[in-house]
Design a protein around this motif. Structure first.
Motif, mmCIF file in Angstrom:
data_model
loop_
_atom_site.group_PDB
_atom_site.id
_atom_site.type_symbol
_atom_site.label_atom_id
_atom_site.label_comp_id
_atom_site.label_asym_id
_atom_site.label_seq_id
_atom_site.Cartn_x
_atom_site.Cartn_y
_atom_site.Cartn_z
ATOM 1 N N VAL A 1 14.935 21.739 57.260
ATOM 2 C CA VAL A 1 14.443 23.098 57.484
ATOM 3 C C VAL A 1 15.051 24.005 56.422
ATOM 4 O O VAL A 1 16.269 24.023 56.232
ATOM 5 N N VAL A 2 14.200 24.732 55.728
ATOM 6 C CA VAL A 2 14.636 25.754 54.778
ATOM 7 C C VAL A 2 14.513 27.111 55.454
ATOM 8 O O VAL A 2 13.500 27.398 56.112
ATOM 9 N N VAL A 3 15.536 27.937 55.294
ATOM 10 C CA VAL A 3 15.518 29.288 55.848
ATOM 11 C C VAL A 3 15.683 30.258 54.682
ATOM 12 O O VAL A 3 16.687 30.213 53.966
ATOM 13 N N ALA A 4 14.701 31.111 54.476
ATOM 14 C CA ALA A 4 14.744 32.100 53.403
ATOM 15 C C ALA A 4 14.154 33.399 53.924
ATOM 16 O O ALA A 4 13.426 33.412 54.931
ATOM 17 N N ASN A 5 14.450 34.487 53.249
ATOM 18 C CA ASN A 5 13.928 35.775 53.697
ATOM 19 C C ASN A 5 12.412 35.772 53.768
ATOM 20 O O ASN A 5 11.830 36.348 54.685
ATOM 21 N N ARG A 6 11.746 35.107 52.817
ATOM 22 C CA ARG A 6 10.300 35.077 52.785
ATOM 23 C C ARG A 6 9.770 33.661 52.930
ATOM 24 O O ARG A 6 10.367 32.698 52.443
ATOM 25 N N LEU A 7 8.621 33.539 53.585
ATOM 26 C CA LEU A 7 7.895 32.279 53.590
ATOM 27 C C LEU A 7 7.391 31.982 52.175
ATOM 28 O O LEU A 7 7.280 32.888 51.348
ATOM 29 N N PRO A 8 7.032 30.716 51.905
ATOM 30 C CA PRO A 8 6.489 30.387 50.584
ATOM 31 C C PRO A 8 5.024 30.775 50.416
ATOM 32 O O PRO A 8 4.393 30.398 49.438
ATOM 33 N N VAL A 9 4.487 31.515 51.395
ATOM 34 C CA VAL A 9 3.104 31.994 51.317
ATOM 35 C C VAL A 9 3.068 33.461 51.707
ATOM 36 O O VAL A 9 3.951 33.959 52.399
ATOM 37 N N ASP A 10 2.030 34.156 51.229
ATOM 38 C CA ASP A 10 1.745 35.521 51.665
ATOM 39 C C ASP A 10 0.646 35.449 52.717
ATOM 40 O O ASP A 10 -0.456 34.957 52.438
ATOM 41 N N MET A 11 0.946 35.934 53.911
ATOM 42 C CA MET A 11 0.020 35.836 55.038
ATOM 43 C C MET A 11 -0.692 37.167 55.265
ATOM 44 O O MET A 11 -0.100 38.233 55.138
ATOM 45 N N THR A 12 -1.959 37.076 55.624
ATOM 46 C CA THR A 12 -2.716 38.251 56.050
ATOM 47 C C THR A 12 -3.563 37.857 57.255
ATOM 48 O O THR A 12 -4.003 36.700 57.367
ATOM 49 N N VAL A 13 -3.772 38.816 58.147
ATOM 50 C CA VAL A 13 -4.599 38.585 59.329
ATOM 51 C C VAL A 13 -5.787 39.528 59.261
ATOM 52 O O VAL A 13 -5.617 40.752 59.124
ATOM 53 N N ALA A 14 -6.999 38.979 59.336
ATOM 54 C CA ALA A 14 -8.219 39.790 59.275
ATOM 55 C C ALA A 14 -8.417 40.538 60.584
ATOM 56 O O ALA A 14 -7.746 40.292 61.590
ATOM 57 N N ASP A 15 -9.383 41.465 60.584
ATOM 58 C CA ASP A 15 -9.668 42.258 61.789
ATOM 59 C C ASP A 15 -10.064 41.383 62.968
ATOM 60 O O ASP A 15 -9.830 41.745 64.125
ATOM 61 N N ASP A 16 -10.678 40.235 62.686
ATOM 62 C CA ASP A 16 -11.091 39.347 63.778
ATOM 63 C C ASP A 16 -9.958 38.436 64.241
ATOM 64 O O ASP A 16 -10.159 37.565 65.097
ATOM 65 N N GLY A 17 -8.754 38.624 63.670
ATOM 66 C CA GLY A 17 -7.604 37.826 64.093
ATOM 67 C C GLY A 17 -7.403 36.545 63.323
ATOM 68 O O GLY A 17 -6.409 35.839 63.544
ATOM 69 N N SER A 18 -8.306 36.231 62.401
ATOM 70 C CA SER A 18 -8.161 34.987 61.639
ATOM 71 C C SER A 18 -7.058 35.133 60.586
ATOM 72 O O SER A 18 -6.879 36.203 59.992
ATOM 73 N N LEU A 19 -6.339 34.046 60.390
ATOM 74 C CA LEU A 19 -5.204 34.027 59.464
ATOM 75 C C LEU A 19 -5.633 33.456 58.118
ATOM 76 O O LEU A 19 -6.357 32.466 58.052
ATOM 77 N N SER A 20 -5.184 34.077 57.044
ATOM 78 C CA SER A 20 -5.348 33.494 55.716
ATOM 79 C C SER A 20 -4.037 33.631 54.972
ATOM 80 O O SER A 20 -3.211 34.487 55.288
ATOM 81 N N TRP A 21 -3.823 32.763 53.985
ATOM 82 C CA TRP A 21 -2.578 32.813 53.231
ATOM 83 C C TRP A 21 -2.797 32.245 51.842
ATOM 84 O O TRP A 21 -3.705 31.459 51.605
ATOM 85 N N THR A 22 -1.964 32.697 50.932
ATOM 86 C CA THR A 22 -1.957 32.174 49.570
ATOM 87 C C THR A 22 -0.525 31.823 49.203
ATOM 88 O O THR A 22 0.423 32.477 49.652
ATOM 89 N N ARG A 23 -0.361 30.794 48.386
ATOM 90 C CA ARG A 23 0.973 30.373 47.984
ATOM 91 C C ARG A 23 1.650 31.443 47.138
ATOM 92 O O ARG A 23 1.042 32.029 46.257
#
Length: 480
Positions: free
Chosen positions: A9-31
């Motif tokens: 397990v790696v613990v860092a301030n940030r995940l290795p991806v940038d997460m966004t949640v759309a208005d409909d609740g769906s999750l998307s992310w980019t490395r």
């Protein structure tokens, strides 16, 4: 606490991806870009690993999910927590303190309380994720309390900590009101890693002076306490690097080489192209660099636009007042130099306050005759290593501050004290006038180091040392 399912397990301030949640609740992310992701992704994928970190979006709560070949474990942070824990204690207290008090650190109890609370939250997530007897690797100054909290929750696991920024001398570290708590947090780890030997020495000296724990060489001994057995904590240096083979290949591609020629043409084909690439941060010595270049123009030793400085300063912590002030000062200095020494349509300094993709950065490195790294204090400085990796042609000269971690390794660079403006000017002129034979010899030695000691080797060295402690580590400092 019951064990999780992940061996690493790696613990860092940030995940290795940038997460966004759309208005409909769906999750998307980019490395996310960055050397840490590049270094650890293959290791995580081999070990069914999990990565604990903040998503980058305030108030975003989400269950763990799979991405980039690992389990991603988001930690929720509110706007007010980000302001107090990250912008406040991490970057308003620890960052300036650990960088030799270039600006004054601020000590606020509310910030500290938030730091404690958030560190406990990260530790709880790691404890939930890691398997019985697994390994947890905690990263950087934002999470210095996590090792000790995690050890209370999961005494069965191995814990490593790596500090990516400098660790200050005792006389500076002692200013921190919560100095003992921070040391106790770090001493929850089995292995505490630093960029430089001097950082490890500073840490061990602080342990000796501010705690009653015995130290011998690189080892701190934690005695038995209640039902907990005695154990040892080691401190050592593991200088981080870049994915140098991949960067070498990128910079040598026909598209990047073509773009390098275009960059020089767009700048008016200067005789000498100097380059600075930094986050806009007061630790990077950007003002010192501009002062040295401006004085060389004033002295008549260089003339614009035949000599041109390109300064890339990517935005950084723009909600913090000290960073807004720095931006104003840098832009005013650039304006004065260009007003005094530029020509119509031909600036002496080309200043860009935004980030560029890696392909464009590689082309800039290939185009530059001299790379200026003038940091006043830097844990490593990976820009210096990127420049070296980009120069398969053995062209270019690296002018490097002795106050960077990279200076310990890149000894074929022209090392400078950036506070010594006359010395910096002399190094710049020496770099410009350097004979091709010496330039190639120096760059060949630099490339040998950077290509042999890449970021994957750094990760493997640390995890190997964590898994296989040496029974008799070589001495690091004398006992006091």
């Amino acid at each position: 606490m019951p064990a999780g399912e992940h061996d690493l397990v790696v613990v860092a301030n940030r995940l290795p991806v940038d997460m966004t949640v759309a208005d409909d609740g769906s999750l998307s992310w980019t490395r996310s870009p960055g050397g840490l992701v590049t270094a650890l992704a293959p290791v995580m994928q081999r070990n069914a690993g999990a990565w604990v970190g903040w998503s980058g979006t305030p108030d975003l709560e989400h269950e763990p999910f799979d991405g980039e070949g690992m389990r991603l474990w988001p930690v929720r942070l509110s706007e007010s927590e980000i302001a107090a824990y990250y912008e406040g204690f991490s970057n308003g207290t620890l960052w300036p303190l650990y960088h030799d008090v270039i600006v004054d650190p601020q000590f606020h109890r509310a910030w500290w309380n938030a730091y404690v609370s958030i560190n406990r939250r990260f530790a709880a997530a790691a404890a939930e994720a890691v398997a019985e007897g697994g390994t947890v690797w905690v990263h950087d100054y934002q999470l210095q309390l996590v090792p000790a909290v995690l050890r209370l929750l999961r005494p069965d696991v191995k814990i490593g900590f790596f500090n990516h920024i400098p660790f200050p001398p005792l006389e500076i570290f002692s200013q921190l009101p919560w100095r003992r708590q921070v040391l106790e947090g770090l001493l929850g780890a089995d292995l505490v890693g630093f960029q430089r030997e001097s950082d490890a020495k500073n840490f061990l000296r602080a342990v000796r002076r501010l705690t009653d724990l015995p130290t011998r060489g690189r080892v701190v001994t934690i005695g038995e306490r209640w039902a907990r057995p005695a154990r040892q904590v080691r401190a050592a240096s593991f200088p981080i690097s870049i994915d140098s083979t991949a960067f070498d290949a990128l910079a040598s591609s026909p598209a990047v080489q073509k773009r390098a020629v275009e960059i020089r043409k767009e700048l008016g084909d200067p005789e000498v192209l100097l380059l600075g690439v930094d986050r806009l941060d007061y630790t990077k010595g950007i003002r010192h660099r501009l002062k040295a270049f401006g004085e060389l123009l004033a002295d008549g030793r260089l003339a614009a636009p035949e000599a041109t400085l390109v300064q890339v300063a990517s935005p950084s912590r723009e909600r913090v007042e000290q960073y807004r002030q720095l931006r104003d000062e840098v832009e005013a200095t650039v304006g004065r130099i260009n007003g005094d020494y530029g020509a119509l349509g031909r600036a002496a300094v080309h200043y860009m306050h935004h980030s560029y993709p890696m392909e464009e950065m590689a082309a800039m490195y290939r185009a530059a005759d001299v790379m200026l790294v003038t940091s006043l204090r830097d844990g490593m400085n990976l820009v210096a290593k990127e420049y070296v990796a980009a120069r398969r042609d053995l062209g270019g000269v690296l002018v490097l501050s002795e106050f960077t971690g990279a200076a310990d390794e890149l000894t074929q660079a022209l090392l400078i004290n950036p506070h010594d403006i006359d010395g910096t000017k002399a190094a710049i002129m020496r770099a410009i006038a350097m004979e091709p034979t010496e330039r190639r010899r120096r760059m060949r030695g630099l490339r040998r180091r950077v290509l042999d000691h890449d970021v994957q080797r750094w990760a493997e060295d640390f995890l190997t040392a964590l898994a296989n402690p040496r029974p008799h580590p070589r001495p690091l400092v004398e006992d006091e």
